[in-house]
Motif scaffolding. Structure first.
Motif, PDB file in Angstrom:
ATOM      1  N   ILE A  34       0.836  -1.207   0.000  1.00  7.43           N
ATOM      2  CA  ILE A  34       0.000   0.000   0.000  1.00  7.43           C
ATOM      3  C   ILE A  34       0.871   1.258   0.000  1.00  7.43           C
ATOM      4  O   ILE A  34       0.569   2.251  -0.677  1.00  7.43           O
ATOM      5  CB  ILE A  34      -0.941  -0.015   1.222  1.00  7.43           C
ATOM      6  CG1 ILE A  34      -1.939  -1.184   1.095  1.00  7.43           C
ATOM      7  CG2 ILE A  34      -1.704   1.300   1.342  1.00  7.43           C
ATOM      8  CD1 ILE A  34      -2.833  -1.332   2.301  1.00  7.43           C
ATOM      9  N   MET A  35       1.971   1.227   0.751  1.00 13.76           N
ATOM     10  CA  MET A  35       2.869   2.382   0.759  1.00 13.76           C
ATOM     11  C   MET A  35       3.499   2.608  -0.603  1.00 13.76           C
ATOM     12  O   MET A  35       3.742   3.752  -1.022  1.00 13.76           O
ATOM     13  CB  MET A  35       3.964   2.169   1.810  1.00 13.76           C
ATOM     14  CG  MET A  35       3.479   2.212   3.241  1.00 13.76           C
ATOM     15  SD  MET A  35       4.837   2.059   4.438  1.00 13.76           S
ATOM     16  CE  MET A  35       5.741   3.585   4.073  1.00 13.76           C
ATOM     17  N   LEU A  37       2.049   1.833  -3.544  1.00 13.91           N
ATOM     18  CA  LEU A  37       1.028   2.286  -4.485  1.00 13.91           C
ATOM     19  C   LEU A  37       0.462   3.657  -4.125  1.00 13.91           C
ATOM     20  O   LEU A  37       0.227   4.487  -5.008  1.00 13.91           O
ATOM     21  CB  LEU A  37      -0.109   1.254  -4.556  1.00 13.91           C
ATOM     22  CG  LEU A  37       0.275  -0.127  -5.084  1.00 13.91           C
ATOM     23  CD1 LEU A  37      -0.909  -1.081  -5.013  1.00 13.91           C
ATOM     24  CD2 LEU A  37       0.806  -0.041  -6.517  1.00 13.91           C
ATOM     25  N   SER A  38       0.222   3.876  -2.830  1.00 12.85           N
ATOM     26  CA  SER A  38      -0.394   5.127  -2.404  1.00 12.85           C
ATOM     27  C   SER A  38       0.200   5.535  -1.063  1.00 12.85           C
ATOM     28  O   SER A  38      -0.419   5.348  -0.015  1.00 12.85           O
ATOM     29  CB  SER A  38      -1.912   4.964  -2.295  1.00 12.85           C
ATOM     30  OG  SER A  38      -2.533   6.178  -1.908  1.00 12.85           O
ATOM     31  N   PRO A  39       1.409   6.096  -1.076  1.00 11.16           N
ATOM     32  CA  PRO A  39       2.062   6.407   0.202  1.00 11.16           C
ATOM     33  C   PRO A  39       1.366   7.505   0.994  1.00 11.16           C
ATOM     34  O   PRO A  39       1.478   7.547   2.214  1.00 11.16           O
ATOM     35  CB  PRO A  39       3.467   6.833  -0.228  1.00 11.16           C
ATOM     36  CG  PRO A  39       3.327   7.274  -1.655  1.00 11.16           C
ATOM     37  CD  PRO A  39       2.248   6.425  -2.241  1.00 11.16           C
ATOM     38  N   GLU A  40       0.644   8.415   0.325  1.00  7.67           N
ATOM     39  CA  GLU A  40       0.031   9.513   1.056  1.00  7.67           C
ATOM     40  C   GLU A  40      -1.201   9.098   1.841  1.00  7.67           C
ATOM     41  O   GLU A  40      -1.664   9.814   2.726  1.00  7.67           O
ATOM     42  CB  GLU A  40      -0.339  10.647   0.079  1.00  7.67           C
ATOM     43  CG  GLU A  40      -1.468  10.326  -0.891  1.00  7.67           C
ATOM     44  CD  GLU A  40      -1.023   9.492  -2.092  1.00  7.67           C
ATOM     45  OE1 GLU A  40      -1.867   9.177  -2.944  1.00  7.67           O
ATOM     46  OE2 GLU A  40       0.189   9.201  -2.154  1.00  7.67           O
ATOM     47  N   ARG A  41      -1.768   7.916   1.556  1.00  4.91           N
ATOM     48  CA  ARG A  41      -2.996   7.488   2.230  1.00  4.91           C
ATOM     49  C   ARG A  41      -2.808   6.254   3.115  1.00  4.91           C
ATOM     50  O   ARG A  41      -3.781   5.752   3.693  1.00  4.91           O
ATOM     51  CB  ARG A  41      -4.083   7.166   1.202  1.00  4.91           C
ATOM     52  CG  ARG A  41      -4.530   8.368   0.381  1.00  4.91           C
ATOM     53  CD  ARG A  41      -5.609   7.983  -0.595  1.00  4.91           C
ATOM     54  NE  ARG A  41      -6.067   9.152  -1.349  1.00  4.91           N
ATOM     55  CZ  ARG A  41      -7.020   9.098  -2.294  1.00  4.91           C
ATOM     56  NH1 ARG A  41      -7.585   7.930  -2.574  1.00  4.91           N
ATOM     57  NH2 ARG A  41      -7.376  10.193  -2.926  1.00  4.91           N
ATOM     58  N   VAL A  42      -1.596   5.751   3.235  1.00  7.85           N
ATOM     59  CA  VAL A  42      -1.393   4.498   3.933  1.00  7.85           C
ATOM     60  C   VAL A  42      -1.780   4.600   5.409  1.00  7.85           C
ATOM     61  O   VAL A  42      -2.437   3.698   5.964  1.00  7.85           O
ATOM     62  CB  VAL A  42       0.078   4.027   3.790  1.00  7.85           C
ATOM     63  CG1 VAL A  42       1.053   5.033   4.367  1.00  7.85           C
ATOM     64  CG2 VAL A  42       0.280   2.672   4.447  1.00  7.85           C
ATOM     65  N   TRP A  45      -5.656   4.621   5.769  1.00  6.20           N
ATOM     66  CA  TRP A  45      -6.280   3.325   5.535  1.00  6.20           C
ATOM     67  C   TRP A  45      -6.023   2.359   6.708  1.00  6.20           C
ATOM     68  O   TRP A  45      -6.930   1.655   7.166  1.00  6.20           O
ATOM     69  CB  TRP A  45      -5.748   2.718   4.234  1.00  6.20           C
ATOM     70  CG  TRP A  45      -6.363   3.301   2.998  1.00  6.20           C
ATOM     71  CD1 TRP A  45      -5.806   4.197   2.148  1.00  6.20           C
ATOM     72  CD2 TRP A  45      -7.665   3.030   2.489  1.00  6.20           C
ATOM     73  NE1 TRP A  45      -6.662   4.504   1.129  1.00  6.20           N
ATOM     74  CE2 TRP A  45      -7.827   3.792   1.315  1.00  6.20           C
ATOM     75  CE3 TRP A  45      -8.721   2.218   2.908  1.00  6.20           C
ATOM     76  CZ2 TRP A  45      -8.989   3.777   0.553  1.00  6.20           C
ATOM     77  CZ3 TRP A  45      -9.871   2.194   2.148  1.00  6.20           C
ATOM     78  CH2 TRP A  45     -10.009   2.963   0.989  1.00  6.20           C
ATOM     79  N   PRO A 113      -8.965   9.674   4.450  1.00  6.36           N
ATOM     80  CA  PRO A 113      -8.277   8.682   3.629  1.00  6.36           C
ATOM     81  C   PRO A 113      -9.060   8.266   2.392  1.00  6.36           C
ATOM     82  O   PRO A 113      -8.485   7.719   1.475  1.00  6.36           O
ATOM     83  CB  PRO A 113      -8.121   7.496   4.593  1.00  6.36           C
ATOM     84  CG  PRO A 113      -9.288   7.617   5.512  1.00  6.36           C
ATOM     85  CD  PRO A 113      -9.557   9.092   5.660  1.00  6.36           C
ATOM     86  N   PRO A 115     -11.738   8.989  -0.923  1.00 11.81           N
ATOM     87  CA  PRO A 115     -12.100  10.092  -1.826  1.00 11.81           C
ATOM     88  C   PRO A 115     -13.412  10.751  -1.435  1.00 11.81           C
ATOM     89  O   PRO A 115     -13.560  11.947  -1.597  1.00 11.81           O
ATOM     90  CB  PRO A 115     -12.181   9.413  -3.195  1.00 11.81           C
ATOM     91  CG  PRO A 115     -11.356   8.172  -3.060  1.00 11.81           C
ATOM     92  CD  PRO A 115     -11.511   7.744  -1.649  1.00 11.81           C
TER      93      PRO A 115
END
Length: 413
Positions: A34-35, A37-42, A45, A113, A115
């Motif tokens: 997850i970090m 693919l999408s580090p800003e939302r880990v 989540w 986290p 959308p």
């Protein structure tokens, strides 16, 4: 030694930490993905998932708390504190509350986290409520492995109670007196004195996996002959004056007809396990009974090995049910254990041999303990008596300093 390997293959070992290691590895791999693919939302989540997984047990704990407070606070908890006893028993412990609080704080600091905020507002309460429902219905209940692990870890099995009862109420009382009882028995039975080796002066405790216990060993194997009982152990116990504890001595015939005497008996708590498996109300079938027998063996072995009063005075003999067609299986197992005890405990290394020089074979100055001067002079004789400590009555002498005693010889050429 094959017998011991067979027992090791049957006895279940305590469960280890491999599930925890696997769970940590899976969590690390997933969070790492997850970090990537999408580090800003880990963090958002992870915080949301932890909050969902902790709110579900908290809601289920509240449902359990309502039952306990309304109907069982006095009978089961004796009026104990709500926060100190009742809530932790319902799963509302400090670790769960702390995890939920930290997850909520992390979620607040991480921002939004998802959308769409409405997705999170629906997902969180719905997942928590469904978790509490499935948990109450038994869908998410603990598995048999989890229940077994909890019972074994907290010593809650039937086998643990029976093993401790057998030790505290019987073995701890009689095993320290066993050697004296055998010595008294040998003094009154002159014919059997030579058949009692050091390895046989133990109590052989039979533990059959099928809990099939014969009250007379000769009924199960005709190679057994009841000889006599050891002297009674009379102990005041639990209000009963002069309660009698006794052991039976059996003669076991080998394939050559030679008799080997030993003290052998079944583990009486196995009768309780067998009776429980015959009662439908006990909810104790044959698979559960077999598992409890193995746990009983493992628990009793551990208790006795750590007991200073009982150590080296017993031998647990686990009997498998794979040789029921052999009418002499029991006597073979007993003889194998007796032979193993004698050879392993007292004949691991050959006795020390006394070196005798060849020129002095015919001299009369040989010490009395020297081996006989014959063709097989290199064979050591067995000890004629028990080894004893010898003390010197001479006064200690002062230490001497180093003395030069080197001889210098000057030869001529």
């Amino acid at each position: 030694m094959q017998c011991l390997h067979d027992q090791d293959a049957l006895i279940p070992r305590p469960r280890g930490t491999l599930p925890k290691v696997c769970a940590v590895a899976l969590a690390a791999i997933t969070i790492g993905g997850i970090m990537f693919l999408s580090p800003e939302r880990v963090f958002g989540w992870v915080a949301m998932v932890i909050l969902i997984m902790t709110l579900g047990p908290l809601l289920h704990g509240l449902c359990l708390l309502a039952e306990e407070v309304l109907y069982h606070s006095n009978t089961r908890y004796r009026g104990a504190g709500l926060l100190s006893h009742v809530m932790p028993a319902c799963g509302l412990g400090g670790r769960t509350l702390l995890a939920a609080g930290l997850a909520g704080l992390l979620l607040y600091l991480a921002g939004q986290p998802l959308p769409h905020k409405e997705h999170f507002q629906i997902l969180l309460p719905l997942a928590s409520v469904l978790y509490a429902l499935f948990k109450a219905l038994g869908v998410l209940g603990p598995s048999e492995v989890e229940v077994s692990d909890i019972c074994e870890g907290r010593k809650m099995n039937v086998a643990h109670g029976l093993a401790w009862s057998f030790y505290v109420g019987y073995l701890r009382l009689v095993l320290p007196r066993l050697e004296d009882s055998i010595a008294t028995f040998c003094s009154t039975h002159q014919a059997s004195r030579s058949s009692w080796g050091r390895g046989t002066r133990k109590l052989l405790i039979l533990i059959p996996l099928n809990t099939n216990i014969s009250h007379k060993l000769e009924d199960e194997d005709d190679n057994f002959r009841f000889y006599d009982n050891l002297p009674d152990n009379v102990i005041d116990r639990a209000g009963v004056r002069e309660r009698v504890y006794k052991h039976s001595v059996y003669r076991v015939l080998d394939e050559h007809g030679k008799a080997h005497e030993c003290v052998v008996e079944y583990a009486t708590p196995l009768l309780t396990l067998y009776s429980m498996s015959q009662e439908s109300s006990a909810g104790f079938g044959e698979p559960e009974r077999r598992q409890q027998v193995l746990l009983f063996y493992r628990t009793l072995q551990d208790i006795l090995e750590h007991s200073l009063e009982c150590r080296n005075r017993f031998k647990l003999v686990l009997l498998s049910d794979e040789h029921e067609d052999d009418p002499h299986f029991l006597s073979k197992v007993i003889l194998r254990h007796l032979q193993q005890q004698e050879t392993e405990e007292f004949c691991l290394t050959p006795p020390p041999q006394q070196e005798v020089a060849h020129p002095f074979r015919t001299t009369s100055s040989a010490p009395p303990s020297a081996p006989p001067m014959s063709g097989d002079w290199h064979r050591p004789e067995p000890l004629s008596r028990e080894p004893t400590l010898m003390f010197s009555l001479e006064r200690p002498q002062p230490l001497k300093g180093p003395v030069e005693n080197t001889d210098h010889y000057h030869g001529t050429t």
